[in-house]
Design a protein around this motif. Structure first.
Motif, short mmCIF file in Angstrom:
data_model
loop_
_atom_site.label_atom_id
_atom_site.label_comp_id
_atom_site.label_asym_id
_atom_site.label_seq_id
_atom_site.Cartn_x
_atom_site.Cartn_y
_atom_site.Cartn_z
N PRO A 309 0.81 -1.22 0.00
CA PRO A 309 0.00 0.00 0.00
C PRO A 309 0.84 1.26 0.00
N VAL A 310 2.07 1.16 0.50
CA VAL A 310 2.95 2.32 0.51
C VAL A 310 3.34 2.72 -0.91
N VAL A 311 3.43 1.75 -1.81
CA VAL A 311 3.71 2.04 -3.21
C VAL A 311 2.50 2.67 -3.88
N ILE A 312 1.33 2.19 -3.56
CA ILE A 312 0.10 2.64 -4.22
C ILE A 312 -0.34 4.02 -3.75
N ALA A 313 -0.21 4.30 -2.45
CA ALA A 313 -0.76 5.51 -1.85
C ALA A 313 -0.41 6.81 -2.57
N PRO A 314 0.85 7.05 -2.97
CA PRO A 314 1.17 8.33 -3.61
C PRO A 314 0.38 8.60 -4.88
N TYR A 315 -0.02 7.54 -5.60
CA TYR A 315 -0.74 7.72 -6.85
C TYR A 315 -2.17 8.23 -6.62
N LEU A 316 -2.64 8.16 -5.39
CA LEU A 316 -3.99 8.63 -5.07
C LEU A 316 -4.00 10.10 -4.69
N ASN A 317 -2.85 10.74 -4.75
CA ASN A 317 -2.73 12.16 -4.45
C ASN A 317 -2.87 12.98 -5.73
N LYS A 318 -4.09 13.32 -6.09
CA LYS A 318 -4.39 14.17 -7.24
C LYS A 318 -3.97 13.56 -8.58
N ALA A 319 -3.86 12.24 -8.60
CA ALA A 319 -3.57 11.54 -9.85
C ALA A 319 -4.72 10.59 -10.17
N PHE A 320 -4.82 9.47 -9.45
CA PHE A 320 -5.89 8.50 -9.68
C PHE A 320 -6.96 8.60 -8.61
N ASP A 321 -8.18 8.25 -8.99
CA ASP A 321 -9.25 8.07 -8.01
C ASP A 321 -9.08 6.74 -7.28
N SER A 322 -8.58 5.74 -8.01
CA SER A 322 -8.47 4.39 -7.48
C SER A 322 -7.21 3.72 -7.97
N GLY A 323 -6.73 2.78 -7.18
CA GLY A 323 -5.71 1.83 -7.61
C GLY A 323 -6.24 0.44 -7.32
N PHE A 324 -6.13 -0.46 -8.26
CA PHE A 324 -6.66 -1.81 -8.05
C PHE A 324 -6.00 -2.45 -6.82
N ASN A 325 -6.85 -3.06 -5.98
CA ASN A 325 -6.38 -3.62 -4.72
C ASN A 325 -6.02 -5.09 -4.92
N PHE A 326 -4.83 -5.33 -5.43
CA PHE A 326 -4.38 -6.69 -5.74
C PHE A 326 -4.29 -7.55 -4.49
N SER A 327 -3.74 -7.01 -3.42
CA SER A 327 -3.52 -7.83 -2.23
C SER A 327 -4.83 -8.25 -1.59
N LEU A 328 -5.83 -7.38 -1.60
CA LEU A 328 -7.12 -7.73 -1.01
C LEU A 328 -7.76 -8.90 -1.77
N GLY A 329 -7.70 -8.86 -3.10
CA GLY A 329 -8.26 -9.95 -3.88
C GLY A 329 -7.65 -11.29 -3.52
N GLU A 330 -6.33 -11.30 -3.36
CA GLU A 330 -5.65 -12.54 -2.97
C GLU A 330 -6.14 -13.03 -1.61
N GLN A 331 -6.32 -12.10 -0.67
CA GLN A 331 -6.75 -12.48 0.68
C GLN A 331 -8.18 -12.99 0.68
N LEU A 332 -9.07 -12.35 -0.08
CA LEU A 332 -10.46 -12.79 -0.11
C LEU A 332 -10.58 -14.18 -0.73
N LEU A 333 -9.85 -14.42 -1.80
CA LEU A 333 -9.88 -15.74 -2.42
C LEU A 333 -9.30 -16.80 -1.49
N ALA A 334 -8.25 -16.44 -0.78
CA ALA A 334 -7.64 -17.40 0.16
C ALA A 334 -8.61 -17.77 1.27
N ALA A 335 -9.35 -16.77 1.77
CA ALA A 335 -10.33 -17.05 2.83
C ALA A 335 -11.44 -17.95 2.32
N ALA A 336 -11.96 -17.65 1.12
CA ALA A 336 -13.02 -18.48 0.55
C ALA A 336 -12.54 -19.90 0.30
N LYS A 337 -11.32 -20.03 -0.17
CA LYS A 337 -10.78 -21.36 -0.48
C LYS A 337 -10.55 -22.18 0.78
N SER A 338 -10.01 -21.56 1.82
CA SER A 338 -9.68 -22.28 3.04
C SER A 338 -10.88 -22.51 3.94
#
Length: 557
Positions: A309-338
């Motif tokens: 998130p430290v890499v993504i955060a600066p891009y949300l400062n008057k550049a992008f509205d959103s950055g795709f949350n790659f890590s969250l997707g991995e965690q949600l799939l892992a929870a559903a799978k396990s």
């Protein structure tokens, strides 16, 4: 944001994460000390600064749907999906009538590249101002955006500015002569290494960085067919802003910005350095400002492929509205799978706080489970429909603007290589297909039958029905769309729970990730008195005891 600010934010995030493992009481909201709770809630509240739904009274689910046009729906019988095909299937996605529940209910579409390209995927562009003739015409695009807007659907499109195709006229002209006006639009070195370039360097993506064509060596981070543009050239920057304005004026509502961190992050030797991030962010801030100077308010979501998130955060400062949350997707799939809850929400709430600090609150998280670069959900979950339903429940009750990859709602499968995760959408039960079924590629994973729109549309127990139910719930409940998220300690590790809140209006979301019926006793002091939603029959709330059927999602008020 400067490199120093990024580093400071990283320290703050690390401290918060370390504080996250406090001694939670089962059934109590797990938010730590009162001061931390107050600060977190103030920082996590998201301000939706993107384009508003344009369909009048149409309710917005804030759910986006990614479409690979080539694989979606074929309107003219040539076997290739096209823009008219997307138009014909808009009512499947959202019919624009809030009183109906037959449609999926999405409120935005992300179109993968639709500009001319020699590749099937389109990520190497040869003309930034035209439509791939296999997909249609500019008039077709304008018709698509107009018809989508009538239904309250926003349209964003892939804009690939990091590189062009080697077949782009700019590159061909640059290659032909060192005196070409386009020569400096690309990055060159020569065999004599006079420019100080190491021609054996590894690119940031792990391949060769430099490629030889007629004795000239050019930079191509992804592969030799995609030469990188030189963003030190003002003309390149101006041209990309011009292209962005062109598509906004043609009806687009924003862009998914490909390879966003690779504008300057080209080599493994320099990747991740703060000064590189600062240069990337400065360009994207200039890009946004240039679009806004043209009178536009686009929604910009960046592909910042990084789990930090430290890499993504600066891009949300008057550049992008959103950055795709790659890590969250991995965690949600892992929870559903396990079948076991995880710390995803605890981590997420703190990450969103970091993003709020970086953006001044003006950001929208972009959670997703998978996309065109990743193995499909059903393959990750080894064909388990119940687990796929729970993955969908987790995604669609997260804050922000969830993105769904086409076909996930019917359980299409697919594993790398890329062609097999981009197979044609399956509209018909009959493996031979029917009208509109794309046939540009033979199917390895998805042959029809139960994994088809036709089979699932009217089956209330289908995966499609589950997606539809959750999306329509989200459209009807502002708390689930835009509220904050806080962890909530569950007495059973098989139940993933969290609190969503908006202006003191709360929802308790509980997801039974297991194949067992589970009964949870709630704290009576918390007064969760109403079972507002259940994804399946058989749930009950009585005398503070909540019965959760197997593989189910409950929402309490």
């Amino acid at each position: 944001m400067t490199a120093a600010c990024v580093f400071a934010a990283a320290i703050v995030l690390l401290m918060l994460l370390l504080q996250g493992c406090n001694n939670a009481v089962p059934g109590k909201q797990d938010t730590g000390k009162q001061k931390e709770q107050k600060e977190q809630k103030e920082s996590v509240q998201q301000e939706n600064t993107g384009p508003k739904p344009v369909g009048g009274d149409v309710q917005s689910s804030e759910v986006f749907y990614e479409i690979f046009v080539r694989s979606f729906y074929d309107s003219d019988g040539d076997g290739i999906g096209d823009l008219q095909g997307v138009i014909q299937k808009l009512d499947y996605l959202n019919d624009g009538d809030p009183s109906t529940t037959d449609d999926l209910g999405i409120s935005g579409i992300w179109l993968m590249p639709i500009q001319p390209s020699p590749s099937y995927h389109g990520y190497d562009v040869t003309d930034y101002y035209e439509i791939n003739p296999e997909y249609g015409t500019l008039d077709d695009f304008k018709e698509l955006t107009a018809e989508a807007h009538k239904r309250g659907i926003s349209i964003i499109m892939d804009l690939v500015v990091n590189h062009t195709s080697t077949e782009h006229p700019w590159f061909l002209d640059a290659l032909a002569s060192e005196e070409s006006p386009y020569r400096d639009w690309y990055v060159w070195a020569n065999a004599a290494d006079e420019d100080g370039h190491d021609l054996s360097e590894t690119s940031a993506t792990g391949g060769k960085a430099w490629h030889n064509r007629g004795g000239s060596h050019y930079l191509g981070v992804f592969w030799e067919g995609m030469p990188d543009l030189n963003f030190d050239q003002p003309e390149v920057r101006q041209e990309m802003i011009k292209a962005g304005r062109f598509w906004l004026e043609a009806g687009a509502d924003g862009f998914r910005l490909d390879a966003a961190k690779h504008i300057y992050d080209d080599l493994q030797s320099t990747g991740g350095k703060p000064e590189i991030t600062d240069m990337n962010v400065a360009w994207w801030q200039e890009f946004r400002a240039g679009l806004e100077e043209g009178g536009h308010n686009p929604y910009l979501v960046g592909e910042i492929w990084d789990n930090s998130p430290v890499v993504i955060a600066p891009y949300l400062n008057k550049a992008f509205d959103s950055g795709f949350n790659f890590s969250l997707g991995e965690q949600l799939l892992a929870a559903a799978k396990s079948g076991s809850s995880s710390s995803a929400v605890t981590t997420l709430s703190r990450i969103l706080g970091l993003y709020a600090d970086s953006s001044g609150g003006a950001f929208i998280d972009a959670p997703f489970l998978t996309n065109h670069d990743l193995n499909r959900v059903m393959s990750v979950l080894e064909g388990d429909v119940n687990k796929a339903k729970m993955a969908a429940s987790l995604l669609l009750t997260m804050p922000g603007r969830p993105f769904i990859y086409y076909g996930e709602e019917i359980g299409m499968s697919g594993s790398k290589p890329d062609e097999h995760i981009r197979e044609p959408m399956v509209w018909y039960e009959d493996p031979s297909g029917g009208e509109g079924q794309p046939t540009w590629q033979s199917r390895m994973y998805n042959e029809g039958g139960s994994v088809s729109v036709e089979a699932q549309m009217n089956d209330e127990d289908s995966l499609f029905a589950h997606y539809r139910k959750l999306i329509h719930l989200r459209a009807a409940d502002a708390v689930l769309r835009t509220g904050t998220i806080d962890s909530y300690s569950s007495p059973d590790s098989r139940v993933m729970t969290y609190v969503r809140e908006l202006d003191a209006d709360k929802r308790l979301v509980l997801n039974n990730l297991s194949a067992d019926e589970i009964v949870i006793e709630l704290d009576p002091a918390e007064e969760w008195g109403e079972l507002a939603f259940s994804s399946v029959d058989g749930a009950s709330l009585k005398d503070g005891k909540l019965k959760l059927p197997a593989y189910s999602t409950m929402v309490l008020k």
